[in-house]
Write an enzyme that holds these catalytic residues in place. Structure first.
Site, PDB file in Angstrom:
ATOM      1  N   ASP A  55     -15.226   2.630   6.982  1.00  0.00           N
ATOM      2  CA  ASP A  55     -14.183   3.567   6.570  1.00  0.00           C
ATOM      3  C   ASP A  55     -14.655   4.421   5.401  1.00  0.00           C
ATOM      4  O   ASP A  55     -14.373   5.620   5.349  1.00  0.00           O
ATOM      5  CB  ASP A  55     -12.914   2.819   6.187  1.00  0.00           C
ATOM      6  CG  ASP A  55     -11.861   3.763   5.641  1.00  0.00           C
ATOM      7  OD1 ASP A  55     -11.412   4.645   6.384  1.00  0.00           O
ATOM      8  OD2 ASP A  55     -11.502   3.633   4.455  1.00  0.00           O
ATOM      9  N   LYS A 102      -8.623  -1.556   5.996  1.00  0.00           N
ATOM     10  CA  LYS A 102      -8.798  -2.161   4.657  1.00  0.00           C
ATOM     11  C   LYS A 102      -7.711  -3.200   4.383  1.00  0.00           C
ATOM     12  O   LYS A 102      -7.982  -4.259   3.801  1.00  0.00           O
ATOM     13  CB  LYS A 102      -8.781  -1.071   3.587  1.00  0.00           C
ATOM     14  CG  LYS A 102      -9.933  -0.074   3.695  1.00  0.00           C
ATOM     15  CD  LYS A 102     -10.038   0.819   2.480  1.00  0.00           C
ATOM     16  CE  LYS A 102      -8.914   1.834   2.401  1.00  0.00           C
ATOM     17  NZ  LYS A 102      -9.065   2.937   3.361  1.00  0.00           N
ATOM     18  N   SER A 127      -7.838   4.061   9.022  1.00  0.00           N
ATOM     19  CA  SER A 127      -8.497   4.016   7.713  1.00  0.00           C
ATOM     20  C   SER A 127      -7.752   3.072   6.778  1.00  0.00           C
ATOM     21  O   SER A 127      -8.344   2.184   6.152  1.00  0.00           O
ATOM     22  CB  SER A 127      -8.555   5.422   7.115  1.00  0.00           C
ATOM     23  OG  SER A 127      -8.995   5.393   5.776  1.00  0.00           O
ATOM     24  N   ARG A 136     -14.994  12.792   6.803  1.00  0.00           N
ATOM     25  CA  ARG A 136     -13.740  13.478   7.145  1.00  0.00           C
ATOM     26  C   ARG A 136     -13.326  14.440   6.037  1.00  0.00           C
ATOM     27  O   ARG A 136     -12.823  15.539   6.301  1.00  0.00           O
ATOM     28  CB  ARG A 136     -12.624  12.457   7.374  1.00  0.00           C
ATOM     29  CG  ARG A 136     -12.750  11.660   8.660  1.00  0.00           C
ATOM     30  CD  ARG A 136     -11.837  10.443   8.640  1.00  0.00           C
ATOM     31  NE  ARG A 136     -10.453  10.823   8.454  1.00  0.00           N
ATOM     32  CZ  ARG A 136      -9.530  10.037   7.904  1.00  0.00           C
ATOM     33  NH1 ARG A 136      -9.863   8.820   7.467  1.00  0.00           N
ATOM     34  NH2 ARG A 136      -8.293  10.446   7.784  1.00  0.00           N
ATOM     35  N   HIS A 162       0.841  -1.196   0.000  1.00  0.00           N
ATOM     36  CA  HIS A 162       0.000   0.000   0.000  1.00  0.00           C
ATOM     37  C   HIS A 162       0.872   1.240   0.000  1.00  0.00           C
ATOM     38  O   HIS A 162       1.854   1.328   0.743  1.00  0.00           O
ATOM     39  CB  HIS A 162      -0.907   0.048   1.231  1.00  0.00           C
ATOM     40  CG  HIS A 162      -1.738   1.294   1.289  1.00  0.00           C
ATOM     41  ND1 HIS A 162      -2.896   1.459   0.555  1.00  0.00           N
ATOM     42  CD2 HIS A 162      -1.554   2.460   1.965  1.00  0.00           C
ATOM     43  CE1 HIS A 162      -3.391   2.662   0.786  1.00  0.00           C
ATOM     44  NE2 HIS A 162      -2.599   3.292   1.632  1.00  0.00           N
TER      45      HIS A 162
END
Length: 446
Positions: free
Chosen positions: A163, A189, A185, A170, A84
């Site tokens: 999320d 995931k 967040s 947000r 990620h």
């Protein structure tokens, strides 16, 4: 157990510590629509100002992870390593690293999201390739990884739906840049995605969420702790995003640059270096090398012998894409890809004076790229796969007056004009050579 949402808000507003049960209640009820946005926004603002400690952050991550589906990848052979990136300008690294790692025998079963902001996400970029299908049924997804070692698909809407709702809130309430909210967040995931190990590329600089190294390091350490506490081997690499990564910023042009690297091109040097560095770690985490250094050597070899590009081409074909569009035509100056999407209009940005490139503000290039049509302002916007910006200089280069700095591409003349004006402001030219920012700043958890 039922809790009073007002009491939870007041408790956090006053600096109190929320229990795992209170956090779990809030996440579950908000996801179901039982808590109105105005109360959720109030709690997010309280968290933004009062912060969360480690236990609260872990509890929030766990609650959001459990708000939807937990992907089971146990029927895929081998150690699955997820990657990620916190996002940036010109970040096409997944397109390069994934086939390299798969070519070395580490299964890549990756679900990626779409982009919001500067450019498209990995999935948007892949859709630049004619016919490429980013939606696979779970059985087909698993079978493809078992058979060819790699699949890159869009993220299911059922993974961490809490999320998705909270991030949308947000985004419009000014509560995005908070360490606990960002880390929970992302990690909710990643933990729900089912991989055995996780590699995080944490960006810092003017084109990143975390502008300073200290903030990026704090985020990296928090996410590594979350991952390890959940039983996932987690490594984070902090990398520079003060200037764009590579030359291409967009969608189809980033795919072309990624393919160039997979074919063995040695530039852009930062893209090549970061890709091999991250690939080496993933190969190590996947159990195919005894160290990250050995993994890097394996990565270099599969690029050199063509196996990495062939793996990418195999994935494209398997997912319905036309592999001939990425084969391209080789010229004296490199590869060209006449069958990839191309914009109708372009505009060149040239140096107004001679000197050293002292800064290429990644944030400004990113905003300009979005305004060409390459990115989204809202999730409903349509991506223009052919739009974007090609930056042809790096910080530290010496340029003559009139030298080409960048080219902007768009299918809209008025978008192109606006984007070109913004992109031109990103370049700073001075009389003295600047200190070139270090690409890889730190590695945590290795």
């Amino acid at each position: 157990m039922k809790y009073s949402v007002s009491d939870i808000i007041i408790k956090k507003r006053n600096g109190g510590k929320l229990s795992a049960d209170e956090i779990g209640f809030f996440v579950e009820e908000y996801t179901k629509g039982e808590i109105p946005d105005y109360q959720a926004a109030a709690l997010l603002m309280a968290i933004y100002f009062q912060h969360m400690d480690e236990e609260e952050t872990f509890a929030l991550t766990e609650a959001m992870k459990n708000s939807g589906d937990i992907v089971d990848l146990s029927n895929i052979k081998g150690i699955k390593v997820d990657k990620h990136s916190t996002g940036g300008v010109g970040d096409k690294i997944t397109l390069i690293v994934a086939p390299i790692v798969a070519a070395c025998g580490v299964p890549v079963a990756k679900m990626s999201g779409r982009g919001l902001g500067f450019t498209g996400g990995t999935i948007d970029k892949l859709e630049s390739i004619e016919g490429f299908n980013t939606v696979l049924a779970p059985e087909d997804f698993h079978n493809q990884v078992n058979e060819i070692g790699i699949a890159l698909i869009g993220q299911s809407g059922h993974i961490a739906p809490a999320d998705k709702k909270l991030y949308a809130l947000r985004d419009v309430t000014g509560t995005v840049p908070n360490l606990s909210l960002i880390s929970s967040s992302i990690m909710s995931k990643k933990l729900a995605a089912g991989s055995d190990a996780i590699l995080l590329d944490i960006k810092c600089g003017k084109g990143a969420f975390m502008e300073t190294f200290d903030d990026a390091k704090a985020l990296a350490e928090t996410m590594c702790k979350i991952g390890e506490s959940a039983g996932k081997r987690t490594v984070a690499v902090i990398t520079d995003m003060s200037q764009p990564l590579g030359y291409a910023v967009g969608n189809s042009i980033e795919v072309e640059e990624a393919v160039d690297v997979l074919k063995g091109q040695k530039w852009p040097e930062d893209v090549v270096e970061l890709s091999l560095y991250l690939a080496g770690i993933m190969i190590y985490l996947g159990g195919k090398a005894n160290s990250a250094e050995e993994g890097r050597k394996m990565a270099e070899e599969v690029v050199k012998n063509g196996a990495a590009f062939e793996k990418f081409k195999e994935m494209v074909k398997r997912q319905g894409g036309n592999p001939t569009v990425i084969e391209g035509i080789q010229t004296e100056d490199g590869w060209t890809y006449p069958n990839m999407p191309a914009s109708e209009f372009k505009n060149e940005i040239r140096a107004e004076k001679s000197g050293y490139i002292c800064e290429i503000n990644a944030g400004e290039i990113g905003n300009a790229s979005q305004h060409t049509g390459a990115g989204r302002a809202t999730k409903e916007d349509t991506i223009d796969h052919s739009a974007g910006i090609s930056v042809v200089v790096n910080v530290g280069d010496y340029v003559e007056k009139g030298s080409l700095l960048a080219t902007c591409y768009s299918n809209s003349e008025w978008k192109l004009e606006k984007a070109s004006e913004e992109a031109a402001k990103a370049f700073s030219i001075g009389d003295e050579a600047p200190e070139v920012p270090k690409l890889i700043k730190a590695t945590i958890g290795l």
